[in-house]
Design a protein around this motif. Structure first.
Motif, mmCIF file in Angstrom:
data_model
loop_
_atom_site.group_PDB
_atom_site.id
_atom_site.type_symbol
_atom_site.label_atom_id
_atom_site.label_comp_id
_atom_site.label_asym_id
_atom_site.label_seq_id
_atom_site.Cartn_x
_atom_site.Cartn_y
_atom_site.Cartn_z
ATOM 1 N N ILE A 62 16.806 7.799 -0.451
ATOM 2 C CA ILE A 62 16.788 6.340 -0.295
ATOM 3 C C ILE A 62 15.410 5.735 -0.596
ATOM 4 O O ILE A 62 15.291 4.581 -0.981
ATOM 5 C CB ILE A 62 17.291 5.959 1.128
ATOM 6 N N TYR A 63 14.352 6.529 -0.453
ATOM 7 C CA TYR A 63 13.006 6.019 -0.752
ATOM 8 C C TYR A 63 12.871 5.655 -2.229
ATOM 9 O O TYR A 63 12.073 4.803 -2.591
ATOM 10 C CB TYR A 63 11.938 7.076 -0.435
ATOM 11 N N PHE A 64 13.597 6.404 -3.070
ATOM 12 C CA PHE A 64 13.407 6.228 -4.508
ATOM 13 C C PHE A 64 14.621 5.652 -5.215
ATOM 14 O O PHE A 64 14.629 5.538 -6.432
ATOM 15 C CB PHE A 64 12.965 7.555 -5.147
ATOM 16 N N VAL A 116 10.725 20.920 6.666
ATOM 17 C CA VAL A 116 10.599 20.841 5.214
ATOM 18 C C VAL A 116 11.375 19.587 4.790
ATOM 19 O O VAL A 116 12.592 19.533 4.893
ATOM 20 C CB VAL A 116 11.176 22.103 4.535
ATOM 21 N N ARG A 117 10.609 18.599 4.362
ATOM 22 C CA ARG A 117 11.194 17.289 4.047
ATOM 23 C C ARG A 117 11.216 17.074 2.532
ATOM 24 O O ARG A 117 10.170 17.206 1.886
ATOM 25 C CB ARG A 117 10.338 16.221 4.741
ATOM 26 N N GLU A 118 12.366 16.718 1.997
ATOM 27 C CA GLU A 118 12.441 16.351 0.580
ATOM 28 C C GLU A 118 11.628 15.072 0.427
ATOM 29 O O GLU A 118 11.752 14.143 1.216
ATOM 30 C CB GLU A 118 13.903 16.137 0.164
ATOM 31 N N GLY A 161 13.730 13.280 7.337
ATOM 32 C CA GLY A 161 12.503 14.059 7.560
ATOM 33 C C GLY A 161 11.360 13.179 8.037
ATOM 34 O O GLY A 161 10.534 13.587 8.849
ATOM 35 N N ASP A 162 11.301 11.953 7.523
ATOM 36 C CA ASP A 162 10.274 11.011 7.955
ATOM 37 C C ASP A 162 10.410 10.771 9.458
ATOM 38 O O ASP A 162 9.437 10.842 10.214
ATOM 39 C CB ASP A 162 10.433 9.695 7.176
ATOM 40 N N ILE A 163 11.630 10.506 9.878
ATOM 41 C CA ILE A 163 11.875 10.138 11.280
ATOM 42 C C ILE A 163 11.714 11.359 12.202
ATOM 43 O O ILE A 163 10.998 11.308 13.209
ATOM 44 C CB ILE A 163 13.289 9.526 11.416
ATOM 45 N N PRO A 187 0.820 -1.224 0.000
ATOM 46 C CA PRO A 187 0.000 0.000 0.000
ATOM 47 C C PRO A 187 0.851 1.271 0.000
ATOM 48 O O PRO A 187 0.549 2.244 -0.697
ATOM 49 C CB PRO A 187 -0.790 -0.102 1.309
ATOM 50 N N GLU A 188 1.955 1.247 0.783
ATOM 51 C CA GLU A 188 2.822 2.422 0.887
ATOM 52 C C GLU A 188 3.433 2.788 -0.467
ATOM 53 O O GLU A 188 3.740 3.944 -0.735
ATOM 54 C CB GLU A 188 3.960 2.174 1.886
ATOM 55 N N LYS A 189 3.624 1.759 -1.297
ATOM 56 C CA LYS A 189 4.202 2.013 -2.621
ATOM 57 C C LYS A 189 3.245 2.881 -3.443
ATOM 58 O O LYS A 189 3.674 3.702 -4.250
ATOM 59 C CB LYS A 189 4.465 0.672 -3.318
ATOM 60 N N GLY A 190 1.933 2.693 -3.223
ATOM 61 C CA GLY A 190 0.949 3.535 -3.904
ATOM 62 C C GLY A 190 1.152 5.001 -3.525
ATOM 63 O O GLY A 190 1.127 5.889 -4.365
ATOM 64 N N LEU A 191 1.398 5.229 -2.231
ATOM 65 C CA LEU A 191 1.618 6.599 -1.751
ATOM 66 C C LEU A 191 2.892 7.181 -2.369
ATOM 67 O O LEU A 191 2.909 8.331 -2.816
ATOM 68 C CB LEU A 191 1.714 6.583 -0.216
ATOM 69 N N LEU A 192 3.950 6.377 -2.405
ATOM 70 C CA LEU A 192 5.214 6.884 -2.960
ATOM 71 C C LEU A 192 5.054 7.180 -4.448
ATOM 72 O O LEU A 192 5.552 8.184 -4.949
ATOM 73 C CB LEU A 192 6.352 5.868 -2.730
ATOM 74 N N ARG A 193 4.308 6.307 -5.150
ATOM 75 C CA ARG A 193 4.091 6.549 -6.579
ATOM 76 C C ARG A 193 3.218 7.785 -6.802
ATOM 77 O O ARG A 193 3.391 8.516 -7.776
ATOM 78 C CB ARG A 193 3.480 5.308 -7.241
ATOM 79 N N LEU A 194 2.275 8.003 -5.892
ATOM 80 C CA LEU A 194 1.429 9.202 -5.993
ATOM 81 C C LEU A 194 2.275 10.463 -5.811
ATOM 82 O O LEU A 194 2.182 11.419 -6.580
ATOM 83 C CB LEU A 194 0.317 9.149 -4.941
ATOM 84 N N ARG A 195 3.121 10.455 -4.771
ATOM 85 C CA ARG A 195 3.977 11.626 -4.521
ATOM 86 C C ARG A 195 4.872 11.898 -5.736
ATOM 87 O O ARG A 195 4.977 13.034 -6.203
ATOM 88 C CB ARG A 195 4.853 11.376 -3.281
ATOM 89 N N ALA A 196 5.502 10.831 -6.241
ATOM 90 C CA ALA A 196 6.414 11.008 -7.389
ATOM 91 C C ALA A 196 5.622 11.423 -8.628
ATOM 92 O O ALA A 196 6.024 12.338 -9.352
ATOM 93 C CB ALA A 196 7.191 9.721 -7.649
ATOM 94 N N ASN A 211 5.796 19.663 3.828
ATOM 95 C CA ASN A 211 5.903 20.638 4.912
ATOM 96 C C ASN A 211 5.105 20.169 6.112
ATOM 97 O O ASN A 211 3.890 20.003 6.013
ATOM 98 C CB ASN A 211 5.396 21.988 4.413
ATOM 99 N N ARG A 212 5.811 19.951 7.208
ATOM 100 C CA ARG A 212 5.167 19.398 8.404
ATOM 101 C C ARG A 212 5.380 20.322 9.594
ATOM 102 O O ARG A 212 6.458 20.361 10.181
ATOM 103 C CB ARG A 212 5.744 18.010 8.693
ATOM 104 N N PRO A 213 4.358 21.077 9.959
ATOM 105 C CA PRO A 213 4.500 21.985 11.091
ATOM 106 C C PRO A 213 4.491 21.232 12.422
ATOM 107 O O PRO A 213 3.746 20.267 12.590
ATOM 108 C CB PRO A 213 3.266 22.879 10.981
HETATM 109 C C1 IPM Z 1 4.911 9.354 6.160
HETATM 110 C C2 IPM Z 1 4.783 7.859 6.192
HETATM 111 C C3 IPM Z 1 5.198 7.312 4.839
HETATM 112 C C4 IPM Z 1 6.642 7.722 4.615
HETATM 113 C C5 IPM Z 1 5.026 5.799 4.678
HETATM 114 C C6 IPM Z 1 3.596 5.387 4.910
HETATM 115 C C7 IPM Z 1 5.532 5.307 3.352
HETATM 116 O O1 IPM Z 1 5.527 7.331 7.221
HETATM 117 O O2 IPM Z 1 4.207 9.989 5.346
HETATM 118 O O3 IPM Z 1 5.688 9.887 6.944
HETATM 119 O O4 IPM Z 1 7.561 7.056 5.102
HETATM 120 O O5 IPM Z 1 6.860 8.716 3.925
#
Ligand code: IPM
Ligand code: MG
Length: 362
Positions: free
Chosen positions: A141-143, A134-136, A246-248, A88-97, A105-107
């Motif tokens: 490494i995600y891509f 502000v996260r790239e 940025g994720d972490i 499922p997460e791959k769908g999100l990554l493909r959507l973003r790309a 941007n995460r306040p």
């Molecule tokens: C986020 C989430 C996603 C990410 C996952 C669901 C792929 O943790 O939006 O922070 O790692 O970018």
């Protein structure tokens, strides 16, 4: 104004939180004389079940044809054993790309009403928590290439982390521009004591700094940054960093504000079309129980009005309604104090209704 919004309800608590955001948007449209129409888009685990693909091409196209995209959350244990490219997460990554939204941007801002919910000591919270990560979002490494090969009779897994100067420069600019609109302090976070990609990151940030003399640039190693966020978050204004850091860090930053359920995010690229989502996940353990916090998604809808549709008053109106509801003591389970002192527990839909009742045209 007439706008079409692609709506991705997603998995887990996604549908119930998105429903509240749509109800809020409808009320705002009625108050201010706008028309918002919605196009449902399948993405994530539900799309795997329905179409055998977490983001079928037609679904991405619907997003690209929309004026903006609102997303709940995707994923869940049901799809844990699905192979990597079909997760499922791959769908999100493909959507973003696919949408080209490279800037996430995460306040991290503490709501005064929820200050007690922060796990940090009062004296640290009192110094103020109000910064932006502000996260790239579509590199690093995600891509990079992900592969597991067999070498010397054992499995070896490889994930490639690469960044080009131009990828770093465009996100760096967002960092500087964002800082310019705030307290003019930008902290570039990397791991230049170990990684080549981070050394290039740092170099490009310093080149850019010459174009932004009014912004004070500092560098910080990511491990130190993780520590500083809990030690003294008041030192940060804008943090700019690569995708995985940025994720972490954004999860850590959200936690110190009291609840990850309150934090929206925007993802933008070259145009005005954005992807708006709460930063929390799909929380499958509480899905369908009507106890999830819809505020992160409702605030994401407010960000959409502000940044994609240029409707700042409408966005302010939503944020003020959220604040008014918190003032009146209503809390979803995740932000309810242990002793519940002076607070009233609200479910997901009830929280949506309370926010709607408090929407006032400014
Ligand atoms: C986020 C989430 C996603 C990410 C996952 C669901 C792929 O943790 O939006 O922070 O790692 O970018
Ligand atoms: Mg995350």
């Amino acid at each position: 104004m007439t706008r079409n919004i692609a709506v991705i309800r997603g998995d887990g608590i996604g549908p119930e939180i998105v429903e509240q955001a749509v109800r809020v948007l409808d009320r705002v449209a009625a108050l201010y004389g706008h028309t918002f129409t919605y196009t449902d888009v399948d993405m994530g685990g539900n799309a795997i079940d329905k179409w055998g693909d977490p983001l079928p091409r037609e679904m991405l196209d619907k997003c690209l044809e929309s004026d903006s995209v609102l997303l709940g959350a995707v994923g869940g244990p049901k799809w844990n054993d699905v192979p990597g490219p079909m997760r499922p997460e791959k769908g999100l990554l493909r959507l973003r790309a696919g949408m080209g939204v490279y800037s996430n941007n995460r306040p991290a801002k503490i709501w005064p009403q929820l200050a007690a919910a922060s796990p940090l000591k009062q004296e640290i919270v009192d110094k103020g928590i109000d910064f932006l990560i502000v996260r790239e979002l579509i590199g690093g490494i995600y891509f990079g290439k992900h592969e597991t090969v067999s070498q010397n009779a054992e499995a070896v897994a490889i994930d490639e982390l690469r960044y080009s100067e131009s990828e770093i420069r465009r996100i760096g600019r967002i960092g500087f521009e964002s800082a310019r609109k705030r307290r003019k302090k930008l902290c570039s976070v990397e791991k230049s004591n170990v990684l080549d990609s981070s050394r290039l990151w740092k170099k490009v940030m310093h080149q850019l700094a010459e174009e932004y003399p009014d912004v004070e640039l500092s560098d910080m190693l990511v491990d130190n940054c993780a520590m500083q966020i809990v030690k003294d978050p008041s030192q940060f204004d804008v943090i700019v960093t690569e995708n995985m850091f940025g994720d972490i860090l954004s999860d850590e930053a959200s936690m110190i504000t009291g609840s990850i359920g309150m934090i929206p995010s925007s993802s933008l690229g070259a145009g005005s079309r954005g992807l708006y989502e709460p930063i929390h996940g799909s929380a499958p353990d509480i899905a369908g129980m009507d106890i999830a916090n819809p505020i992160g998604t409702i605030l994401a809808a407010a960000m959409m009005l502000r940044y994609s549709f240029d409707l700042p008053q409408e966005a302010d109106c939503i944020e003020a309604a959220v604040s008014a509801v918190l003032d009146s003591g209503y809390r979803t389970a995740d932000i309810l104090p242990k002793d519940a002192a002076g607070c009233k527990k609200a479910g997901c839909r009830e929280m949506g209704s309370l926010i709607i009742e408090n929407l006032r045209k400014g």
